[in-house]
Design an enzyme around this catalytic site. Structure first.
Site, PDB file in Angstrom:
ATOM      1  CG  ASN A   1      -3.293   0.644  -5.341  1.00 22.73           C
ATOM      2  OD1 ASN A   1      -3.915   1.233  -6.215  1.00 22.73           O
ATOM      3  ND2 ASN A   1      -3.108   1.141  -4.134  1.00 22.73           N
TER       4      ASN A   1
ATOM      5  CG  HIS B   1      -8.472   2.250  -4.337  1.00 23.12           C
ATOM      6  ND1 HIS B   1      -7.997   2.087  -5.622  1.00 23.12           N
ATOM      7  CD2 HIS B   1      -7.381   2.421  -3.548  1.00 23.12           C
ATOM      8  CE1 HIS B   1      -6.685   2.176  -5.606  1.00 23.12           C
ATOM      9  NE2 HIS B   1      -6.285   2.376  -4.366  1.00 23.12           N
TER      10      HIS B   1
ATOM     11  CB  CYS C   1      -6.579   5.707  -5.133  1.00 23.84           C
ATOM     12  SG  CYS C   1      -4.820   5.379  -5.028  1.00 23.84           S
TER      13      CYS C   1
HETATM   14  N1  ACO Z   1       8.601  -7.801   2.083  1.00 27.90           N
HETATM   15  C1  ACO Z   1       9.145  -8.157   3.256  1.00 27.90           C
HETATM   16  N2  ACO Z   1       9.121  -7.374   4.341  1.00 27.90           N
HETATM   17  C2  ACO Z   1       8.496  -6.191   4.223  1.00 27.90           C
HETATM   18  C3  ACO Z   1       7.891  -5.770   3.032  1.00 27.90           C
HETATM   19  C4  ACO Z   1       7.967  -6.633   1.923  1.00 27.90           C
HETATM   20  N3  ACO Z   1       7.430  -6.317   0.721  1.00 27.90           N
HETATM   21  N4  ACO Z   1       7.328  -4.538   3.229  1.00 27.90           N
HETATM   22  C5  ACO Z   1       7.579  -4.205   4.503  1.00 27.90           C
HETATM   23  N5  ACO Z   1       8.287  -5.210   5.109  1.00 27.90           N
HETATM   24  C6  ACO Z   1       8.770  -5.245   6.463  1.00 27.90           C
HETATM   25  C7  ACO Z   1       9.161  -3.874   6.967  1.00 27.90           C
HETATM   26  O1  ACO Z   1      10.463  -3.526   6.568  1.00 27.90           O
HETATM   27  C8  ACO Z   1       9.045  -4.070   8.453  1.00 27.90           C
HETATM   28  O2  ACO Z   1      10.209  -4.736   8.890  1.00 27.90           O
HETATM   29  P1  ACO Z   1      10.874  -4.339  10.319  1.00 27.90           P
HETATM   30  O3  ACO Z   1       9.820  -4.678  11.328  1.00 27.90           O
HETATM   31  O4  ACO Z   1      12.082  -5.201  10.349  1.00 27.90           O
HETATM   32  O5  ACO Z   1      11.139  -2.878  10.230  1.00 27.90           O
HETATM   33  C9  ACO Z   1       7.891  -5.048   8.588  1.00 27.90           C
HETATM   34  O6  ACO Z   1       7.738  -5.680   7.320  1.00 27.90           O
HETATM   35  C10 ACO Z   1       6.593  -4.360   8.948  1.00 27.90           C
HETATM   36  O7  ACO Z   1       6.445  -3.224   8.091  1.00 27.90           O
HETATM   37  P2  ACO Z   1       5.140  -2.372   8.086  1.00 27.90           P
HETATM   38  O8  ACO Z   1       5.242  -1.309   7.034  1.00 27.90           O
HETATM   39  O9  ACO Z   1       4.840  -1.949   9.475  1.00 27.90           O
HETATM   40  O10 ACO Z   1       4.120  -3.498   7.592  1.00 27.90           O
HETATM   41  P3  ACO Z   1       2.572  -3.528   7.736  1.00 27.90           P
HETATM   42  O11 ACO Z   1       2.207  -4.700   8.553  1.00 27.90           O
HETATM   43  O12 ACO Z   1       2.000  -2.190   8.075  1.00 27.90           O
HETATM   44  O13 ACO Z   1       2.163  -3.842   6.217  1.00 27.90           O
HETATM   45  C11 ACO Z   1       1.308  -2.706   4.303  1.00 27.90           C
HETATM   46  C12 ACO Z   1       2.527  -2.948   5.170  1.00 27.90           C
HETATM   47  C13 ACO Z   1       0.924  -4.011   3.624  1.00 27.90           C
HETATM   48  C14 ACO Z   1       1.659  -1.680   3.240  1.00 27.90           C
HETATM   49  C15 ACO Z   1       0.189  -2.187   5.205  1.00 27.90           C
HETATM   50  O14 ACO Z   1       0.602  -1.091   5.962  1.00 27.90           O
HETATM   51  C16 ACO Z   1      -1.003  -1.795   4.439  1.00 27.90           C
HETATM   52  O15 ACO Z   1      -1.694  -2.622   3.914  1.00 27.90           O
HETATM   53  N6  ACO Z   1      -1.283  -0.477   4.366  1.00 27.90           N
HETATM   54  C17 ACO Z   1      -2.384   0.022   3.616  1.00 27.90           C
HETATM   55  C18 ACO Z   1      -1.875   0.949   2.657  1.00 27.90           C
HETATM   56  C19 ACO Z   1      -1.971   0.482   1.249  1.00 27.90           C
HETATM   57  O16 ACO Z   1      -2.444  -0.562   0.887  1.00 27.90           O
HETATM   58  N7  ACO Z   1      -1.485   1.362   0.440  1.00 27.90           N
HETATM   59  C20 ACO Z   1      -1.518   1.147  -0.936  1.00 27.90           C
HETATM   60  C21 ACO Z   1      -1.515   2.428  -1.602  1.00 27.90           C
HETATM   61  S1  ACO Z   1      -2.529   3.589  -0.889  1.00 27.90           S
HETATM   62  C22 ACO Z   1      -3.931   3.652  -1.668  1.00 27.90           C
HETATM   63  O17 ACO Z   1      -4.085   3.124  -2.723  1.00 27.90           O
HETATM   64  C23 ACO Z   1      -4.964   4.348  -1.015  1.00 27.90           C
END
Ligand code: ACO
Length: 319
Positions: free
Chosen positions: A275, A245, A110
Protein backbone atom coordinates in the site's frame (compact mmCIF):
# COMPACT_ATOMS: atom_id res chain seq x y z
CA UNK A 1 -14.07 22.83 -19.76
CA UNK A 2 -12.77 19.55 -18.36
CA UNK A 3 -9.39 17.86 -18.76
CA UNK A 4 -7.87 14.82 -20.41
CA UNK A 5 -4.90 12.79 -19.26
CA UNK A 6 -1.97 13.40 -21.63
CA UNK A 7 0.54 11.05 -20.01
CA UNK A 8 1.43 9.12 -16.87
CA UNK A 9 4.63 8.05 -15.14
CA UNK A 10 5.84 6.37 -11.98
CA UNK A 11 8.96 5.59 -9.96
CA UNK A 12 9.63 3.05 -7.23
CA UNK A 13 12.64 2.56 -4.94
CA UNK A 14 15.07 -0.15 -6.07
CA UNK A 15 14.91 -2.28 -2.89
CA UNK A 16 12.22 -4.95 -2.90
CA UNK A 17 11.50 -6.47 0.53
CA UNK A 18 9.75 -9.86 0.56
CA UNK A 19 7.38 -10.83 3.38
CA UNK A 20 9.74 -13.41 4.84
CA UNK A 21 12.46 -10.79 5.34
CA UNK A 22 10.37 -9.35 8.19
CA UNK A 23 10.69 -12.62 10.08
CA UNK A 24 14.23 -11.61 11.06
CA UNK A 25 12.94 -8.82 13.35
CA UNK A 26 9.15 -9.41 13.72
CA UNK A 27 7.00 -12.36 14.73
CA UNK A 28 5.44 -12.67 11.27
CA UNK A 29 5.70 -14.65 8.05
CA UNK A 30 4.65 -14.83 4.41
CA UNK A 31 2.11 -17.47 5.51
CA UNK A 32 0.35 -14.81 7.63
CA UNK A 33 0.79 -11.75 5.41
CA UNK A 34 0.04 -13.00 1.90
CA UNK A 35 -3.32 -14.76 2.48
CA UNK A 36 -4.66 -11.83 4.56
CA UNK A 37 -3.45 -8.99 2.35
CA UNK A 38 -2.41 -10.21 -1.12
CA UNK A 39 0.97 -8.54 -0.58
CA UNK A 40 4.12 -10.55 -1.42
CA UNK A 41 6.70 -7.76 -1.30
CA UNK A 42 6.98 -3.98 -1.24
CA UNK A 43 9.54 -1.41 -2.42
CA UNK A 44 11.18 0.56 0.39
CA UNK A 45 13.45 3.58 0.15
CA UNK A 46 17.06 2.98 1.13
CA UNK A 47 19.21 5.66 -0.51
CA UNK A 48 16.36 7.29 -2.48
CA UNK A 49 14.75 10.50 -1.26
CA UNK A 50 11.09 11.16 -1.96
CA UNK A 51 12.19 14.24 -3.93
CA UNK A 52 14.05 11.92 -6.31
CA UNK A 53 11.13 9.52 -6.74
CA UNK A 54 8.60 12.31 -7.22
CA UNK A 55 10.80 14.08 -9.76
CA UNK A 56 11.41 10.83 -11.68
CA UNK A 57 7.67 10.05 -11.80
CA UNK A 58 6.93 13.62 -12.93
CA UNK A 59 9.60 13.52 -15.65
CA UNK A 60 8.28 10.20 -16.98
CA UNK A 61 4.71 11.54 -17.09
CA UNK A 62 5.90 14.71 -18.88
CA UNK A 63 7.85 12.61 -21.40
CA UNK A 64 4.81 10.39 -22.04
CA UNK A 65 2.67 13.50 -22.51
CA UNK A 66 5.22 15.28 -24.71
CA UNK A 67 5.02 18.31 -22.42
CA UNK A 68 7.98 20.48 -21.41
CA UNK A 69 8.12 21.62 -17.75
CA UNK A 70 8.02 25.24 -18.97
CA UNK A 71 4.51 24.59 -20.33
CA UNK A 72 3.08 23.67 -16.91
CA UNK A 73 0.60 26.11 -15.36
CA UNK A 74 0.24 24.32 -12.03
CA UNK A 75 1.74 21.45 -10.02
CA UNK A 76 -0.30 19.70 -7.32
CA UNK A 77 1.28 16.99 -5.21
CA UNK A 78 -0.67 14.59 -3.01
CA UNK A 79 1.36 13.45 -0.02
CA UNK A 80 1.20 12.87 3.71
CA UNK A 81 4.79 11.71 3.96
CA UNK A 82 6.81 14.30 2.05
CA UNK A 83 10.50 15.05 2.48
CA UNK A 84 9.61 18.51 3.80
CA UNK A 85 6.97 19.75 6.21
CA UNK A 86 7.65 23.07 4.50
CA UNK A 87 7.69 24.00 1.67
CA UNK A 88 5.22 21.74 -0.10
CA UNK A 89 6.55 18.62 -1.81
CA UNK A 90 5.16 20.16 -5.01
CA UNK A 91 7.61 23.08 -4.67
CA UNK A 92 10.50 20.62 -4.53
CA UNK A 93 9.12 18.95 -7.68
CA UNK A 94 8.90 22.32 -9.44
CA UNK A 95 12.54 22.98 -8.58
CA UNK A 96 13.61 19.44 -9.47
CA UNK A 97 12.05 19.38 -12.93
CA UNK A 98 12.76 23.03 -13.75
CA UNK A 99 9.21 24.41 -13.72
CA UNK A 100 8.25 27.88 -12.53
CA UNK A 101 4.46 27.61 -12.13
CA UNK A 102 2.51 27.69 -8.83
CA UNK A 103 2.90 24.50 -6.80
CA UNK A 104 1.18 23.24 -3.67
CA UNK A 105 0.26 20.03 -1.86
CA UNK A 106 -3.02 18.30 -1.13
CA UNK A 107 -3.32 16.17 2.02
CA UNK A 108 -6.12 13.61 1.79
CA UNK A 109 -4.20 10.43 2.66
CA UNK A 110 -4.87 7.48 0.34
CA UNK A 111 -7.65 9.41 -1.44
CA UNK A 112 -5.25 12.27 -2.19
CA UNK A 113 -4.69 11.67 -5.91
CA UNK A 114 -8.41 11.88 -6.68
CA UNK A 115 -8.81 14.94 -4.42
CA UNK A 116 -5.92 16.52 -6.36
CA UNK A 117 -7.63 15.74 -9.69
CA UNK A 118 -10.77 17.38 -8.33
CA UNK A 119 -8.82 20.50 -7.31
CA UNK A 120 -7.15 20.61 -10.74
CA UNK A 121 -10.57 20.29 -12.36
CA UNK A 122 -11.61 23.52 -10.63
CA UNK A 123 -8.66 25.35 -12.22
CA UNK A 124 -9.60 23.98 -15.65
CA UNK A 125 -13.25 24.94 -15.12
CA UNK A 126 -12.26 28.53 -14.30
CA UNK A 127 -10.03 28.69 -17.37
CA UNK A 128 -6.97 29.37 -15.22
CA UNK A 129 -4.79 26.56 -16.59
CA UNK A 130 -4.07 24.62 -19.80
CA UNK A 131 -1.61 22.05 -18.47
CA UNK A 132 -1.35 20.64 -14.95
CA UNK A 133 0.99 18.10 -13.37
CA UNK A 134 -0.54 16.00 -10.59
CA UNK A 135 1.90 13.88 -8.59
CA UNK A 136 1.27 11.50 -5.70
CA UNK A 137 4.43 10.77 -3.75
CA UNK A 138 4.67 8.76 -0.56
CA UNK A 139 7.47 7.55 1.68
CA UNK A 140 5.12 5.73 4.04
CA UNK A 141 8.03 3.77 5.52
CA UNK A 142 9.04 6.89 7.48
CA UNK A 143 5.66 6.97 9.25
CA UNK A 144 5.60 3.36 10.43
CA UNK A 145 6.24 1.76 13.79
CA UNK A 146 8.66 -0.96 12.69
CA UNK A 147 7.95 -2.96 15.84
CA UNK A 148 4.20 -3.20 14.99
CA UNK A 149 3.65 -6.25 12.80
CA UNK A 150 -0.01 -5.34 12.26
CA UNK A 151 0.83 -2.19 10.28
CA UNK A 152 4.43 -2.09 9.01
CA UNK A 153 3.98 -5.12 6.74
CA UNK A 154 1.22 -3.43 4.75
CA UNK A 155 2.95 -0.43 3.20
CA UNK A 156 5.53 0.60 0.64
CA UNK A 157 7.10 3.70 -0.91
CA UNK A 158 6.77 5.19 -4.39
CA UNK A 159 5.53 7.99 -6.61
CA UNK A 160 3.34 8.33 -9.69
CA UNK A 161 2.12 11.23 -11.78
CA UNK A 162 -0.26 12.33 -14.50
CA UNK A 163 -0.14 15.31 -16.85
CA UNK A 164 -3.56 16.85 -17.50
CA UNK A 165 -4.41 18.94 -20.54
CA UNK A 166 -7.34 21.29 -21.19
CA UNK A 167 -10.24 20.73 -23.63
CA UNK A 168 -11.23 17.31 -22.36
CA UNK A 169 -14.49 15.93 -21.02
CA UNK A 170 -13.18 14.68 -17.69
CA UNK A 171 -14.20 14.02 -15.08
CA UNK A 172 -17.52 12.53 -16.17
CA UNK A 173 -18.45 12.21 -12.50
CA UNK A 174 -16.83 13.03 -9.14
CA UNK A 175 -17.57 12.18 -5.55
CA UNK A 176 -15.44 13.33 -2.62
CA UNK A 177 -16.47 12.85 0.98
CA UNK A 178 -15.24 12.70 4.56
CA UNK A 179 -16.76 10.44 7.20
CA UNK A 180 -14.99 11.92 10.23
CA UNK A 181 -12.98 9.34 12.16
CA UNK A 182 -9.58 10.79 12.97
CA UNK A 183 -8.50 8.05 15.38
CA UNK A 184 -9.41 5.18 13.04
CA UNK A 185 -6.29 5.67 10.94
CA UNK A 186 -3.77 8.35 11.80
CA UNK A 187 -0.23 9.44 12.48
CA UNK A 188 -0.84 11.30 15.72
CA UNK A 189 2.45 12.96 16.59
CA UNK A 190 4.30 15.82 14.93
CA UNK A 191 7.85 16.35 16.21
CA UNK A 192 8.53 19.57 18.09
CA UNK A 193 10.79 20.86 20.85
CA UNK A 194 8.97 23.96 22.10
CA UNK A 195 9.72 24.46 25.81
CA UNK A 196 6.25 26.05 26.12
CA UNK A 197 4.28 23.15 24.67
CA UNK A 198 2.51 21.32 27.50
CA UNK A 199 0.31 19.12 25.31
CA UNK A 200 0.77 15.39 25.03
CA UNK A 201 3.09 14.38 22.21
CA UNK A 202 2.24 10.93 20.94
CA UNK A 203 4.71 9.00 18.83
CA UNK A 204 4.66 10.02 15.14
CA UNK A 205 3.77 6.53 13.95
CA UNK A 206 0.88 5.27 11.89
CA UNK A 207 -1.85 3.60 13.95
CA UNK A 208 -5.08 2.11 12.70
CA UNK A 209 -8.11 0.05 13.58
CA UNK A 210 -7.63 -2.49 10.80
CA UNK A 211 -11.07 -4.08 10.85
CA UNK A 212 -12.87 -0.75 10.93
CA UNK A 213 -10.83 0.47 7.95
CA UNK A 214 -11.66 -2.76 6.15
CA UNK A 215 -15.43 -2.32 6.58
CA UNK A 216 -15.28 1.35 5.64
CA UNK A 217 -13.20 0.55 2.55
CA UNK A 218 -15.53 -2.07 1.11
CA UNK A 219 -18.63 0.05 1.77
CA UNK A 220 -17.20 3.24 0.32
CA UNK A 221 -15.85 1.53 -2.83
CA UNK A 222 -19.30 0.08 -3.54
CA UNK A 223 -21.32 3.23 -2.85
CA UNK A 224 -18.84 5.38 -4.80
CA UNK A 225 -18.96 3.19 -7.92
CA UNK A 226 -22.75 3.25 -7.91
CA UNK A 227 -22.80 7.02 -7.40
CA UNK A 228 -20.30 7.61 -10.24
CA UNK A 229 -22.38 5.50 -12.63
CA UNK A 230 -25.57 7.34 -11.65
CA UNK A 231 -23.96 10.77 -12.01
CA UNK A 232 -22.57 9.93 -15.45
CA UNK A 233 -25.75 8.24 -16.64
CA UNK A 234 -24.04 4.92 -17.38
CA UNK A 235 -24.48 1.49 -15.85
CA UNK A 236 -21.80 -0.06 -13.64
CA UNK A 237 -21.39 -2.77 -16.32
CA UNK A 238 -20.42 -0.06 -18.84
CA UNK A 239 -17.27 0.77 -16.85
CA UNK A 240 -14.22 -0.85 -18.46
CA UNK A 241 -11.63 -0.52 -15.65
CA UNK A 242 -11.83 -0.13 -11.89
CA UNK A 243 -8.74 1.40 -10.29
CA UNK A 244 -9.32 1.17 -6.55
CA UNK A 245 -6.87 2.12 -3.82
CA UNK A 246 -4.56 -0.86 -3.27
CA UNK A 247 -4.80 -1.45 0.49
CA UNK A 248 -5.61 -5.12 0.67
CA UNK A 249 -6.57 -7.83 -1.83
CA UNK A 250 -9.41 -8.96 0.44
CA UNK A 251 -10.89 -5.44 0.32
CA UNK A 252 -10.76 -5.58 -3.49
CA UNK A 253 -12.30 -9.05 -3.74
CA UNK A 254 -15.06 -8.21 -1.22
CA UNK A 255 -15.98 -5.10 -3.23
CA UNK A 256 -15.95 -7.10 -6.49
CA UNK A 257 -18.31 -9.68 -4.96
CA UNK A 258 -20.67 -7.07 -3.52
CA UNK A 259 -20.81 -5.02 -6.73
CA UNK A 260 -21.06 -8.11 -8.92
CA UNK A 261 -18.51 -6.69 -11.36
CA UNK A 262 -16.15 -8.62 -13.62
CA UNK A 263 -13.01 -9.31 -11.56
CA UNK A 264 -10.82 -8.97 -14.67
CA UNK A 265 -11.76 -5.27 -14.86
CA UNK A 266 -10.25 -4.56 -11.42
CA UNK A 267 -6.65 -3.41 -11.65
CA UNK A 268 -4.20 -4.95 -9.17
CA UNK A 269 -0.73 -3.67 -8.38
CA UNK A 270 -0.35 -4.28 -4.66
CA UNK A 271 1.28 -7.74 -4.70
CA UNK A 272 4.74 -6.32 -5.42
CA UNK A 273 4.30 -2.78 -4.04
CA UNK A 274 2.12 -2.99 -0.94
CA UNK A 275 0.00 0.00 0.00
CA UNK A 276 1.71 3.21 -1.21
CA UNK A 277 -1.10 5.44 0.04
CA UNK A 278 -2.11 8.06 -2.54
CA UNK A 279 0.47 6.85 -5.09
CA UNK A 280 -1.39 3.53 -5.56
CA UNK A 281 -4.03 4.81 -7.97
CA UNK A 282 -1.76 6.73 -10.37
CA UNK A 283 0.77 3.88 -10.25
CA UNK A 284 -1.91 1.36 -11.23
CA UNK A 285 -3.14 3.75 -13.93
CA UNK A 286 0.39 4.18 -15.28
CA UNK A 287 0.93 0.42 -15.43
CA UNK A 288 -2.39 -0.07 -17.18
CA UNK A 289 -1.61 2.68 -19.70
CA UNK A 290 1.92 1.41 -20.42
CA UNK A 291 0.79 -2.19 -20.80
CA UNK A 292 -1.59 -1.11 -23.56
CA UNK A 293 -4.58 -2.00 -21.40
CA UNK A 294 -6.38 1.30 -21.99
CA UNK A 295 -8.17 1.93 -25.28
CA UNK A 296 -9.46 5.25 -26.58
CA UNK A 297 -12.89 5.87 -25.07
CA UNK A 298 -12.58 3.37 -22.20
CA UNK A 299 -14.42 4.30 -19.02
CA UNK A 300 -12.14 4.22 -15.96
CA UNK A 301 -13.43 4.50 -12.38
CA UNK A 302 -10.95 5.62 -9.71
CA UNK A 303 -11.80 5.18 -6.01
CA UNK A 304 -9.35 6.22 -3.30
CA UNK A 305 -10.12 5.84 0.40
CA UNK A 306 -8.21 6.16 3.63
CA UNK A 307 -7.48 8.28 6.67
CA UNK A 308 -9.99 10.98 7.38
CA UNK A 309 -11.94 8.92 6.64
CA UNK A 310 -11.73 10.36 3.16
CA UNK A 311 -13.07 8.95 -0.08
CA UNK A 312 -12.30 10.40 -3.49
CA UNK A 313 -13.86 8.87 -6.59
CA UNK A 314 -14.08 9.94 -10.20
CA UNK A 315 -15.04 8.52 -13.57
CA UNK A 316 -12.79 9.27 -16.54
CA UNK A 317 -13.07 8.63 -20.26
CA UNK A 318 -9.63 7.65 -21.55
CA UNK A 319 -8.14 9.51 -24.46
N1 ACO B 1 1.93 -11.32 11.32
C1 ACO B 1 1.47 -12.21 12.20
N2 ACO B 1 0.43 -11.97 13.02
C2 ACO B 1 -0.16 -10.76 12.91
C3 ACO B 1 0.27 -9.80 11.99
C4 ACO B 1 1.37 -10.11 11.17
N3 ACO B 1 1.87 -9.24 10.27
N4 ACO B 1 -0.53 -8.69 12.10
C5 ACO B 1 -1.43 -8.97 13.06
N5 ACO B 1 -1.20 -10.23 13.55
C6 ACO B 1 -1.92 -10.90 14.59
C7 ACO B 1 -2.42 -9.95 15.66
O1 ACO B 1 -1.42 -9.66 16.60
C8 ACO B 1 -3.56 -10.73 16.24
O2 ACO B 1 -3.01 -11.69 17.13
P1 ACO B 1 -3.79 -12.03 18.51
O3 ACO B 1 -5.10 -12.60 18.07
O4 ACO B 1 -2.86 -13.00 19.16
O5 ACO B 1 -3.94 -10.73 19.21
C9 ACO B 1 -4.11 -11.49 15.05
O6 ACO B 1 -3.08 -11.50 14.06
C10 ACO B 1 -5.34 -10.83 14.47
O7 ACO B 1 -5.07 -9.43 14.34
P2 ACO B 1 -6.07 -8.47 13.63
O8 ACO B 1 -5.49 -7.09 13.57
O9 ACO B 1 -7.41 -8.63 14.25
O10 ACO B 1 -6.03 -9.12 12.17
P3 ACO B 1 -7.07 -8.97 11.02
O11 ACO B 1 -7.61 -10.31 10.71
O12 ACO B 1 -8.01 -7.84 11.23
O13 ACO B 1 -6.09 -8.55 9.82
C11 ACO B 1 -5.45 -6.60 8.60
C12 ACO B 1 -5.30 -7.37 9.90
C13 ACO B 1 -4.84 -7.43 7.48
C14 ACO B 1 -4.69 -5.29 8.72
C15 ACO B 1 -6.94 -6.35 8.37
O14 ACO B 1 -7.54 -5.75 9.48
C16 ACO B 1 -7.18 -5.50 7.20
O15 ACO B 1 -6.99 -5.92 6.09
N6 ACO B 1 -7.63 -4.25 7.43
C17 ACO B 1 -7.86 -3.32 6.37
C18 ACO B 1 -7.06 -2.16 6.63
C19 ACO B 1 -5.94 -1.97 5.68
O16 ACO B 1 -5.68 -2.69 4.74
N7 ACO B 1 -5.25 -0.92 5.97
C20 ACO B 1 -4.18 -0.53 5.18
C21 ACO B 1 -4.00 0.90 5.32
S1 ACO B 1 -5.45 1.79 5.31
C22 ACO B 1 -5.72 2.38 3.84
O17 ACO B 1 -4.89 2.38 3.00
C23 ACO B 1 -7.02 2.88 3.62
Amino acid sequence: MGFRILGTGSALPARSVANDEFSSFLDTSDEWIFPRTGIKSRRLCTTETLDELANAAAERALAAAGVDPSELDLIICSTTSGDHLMPAQACAIAEGIGASCPAFDVSAACAGFVFALDVADGYFARGRVRTVLVVAAEKVSRLLDWTDRATCVLFGDGAAAAVLGADGANPLAVSVSTEPGVDVLHVPGVPGTSPYDETERPEPHLAMEGRRVFKFAVGTICSSVIELAQQAGVSVEDIDHFVFHQANERILSSAVARLGIDDAKVVRSLAETGNISSACIPLALDRLARSGGLAEGDLVALVGFGAGLDTGACLLRWG
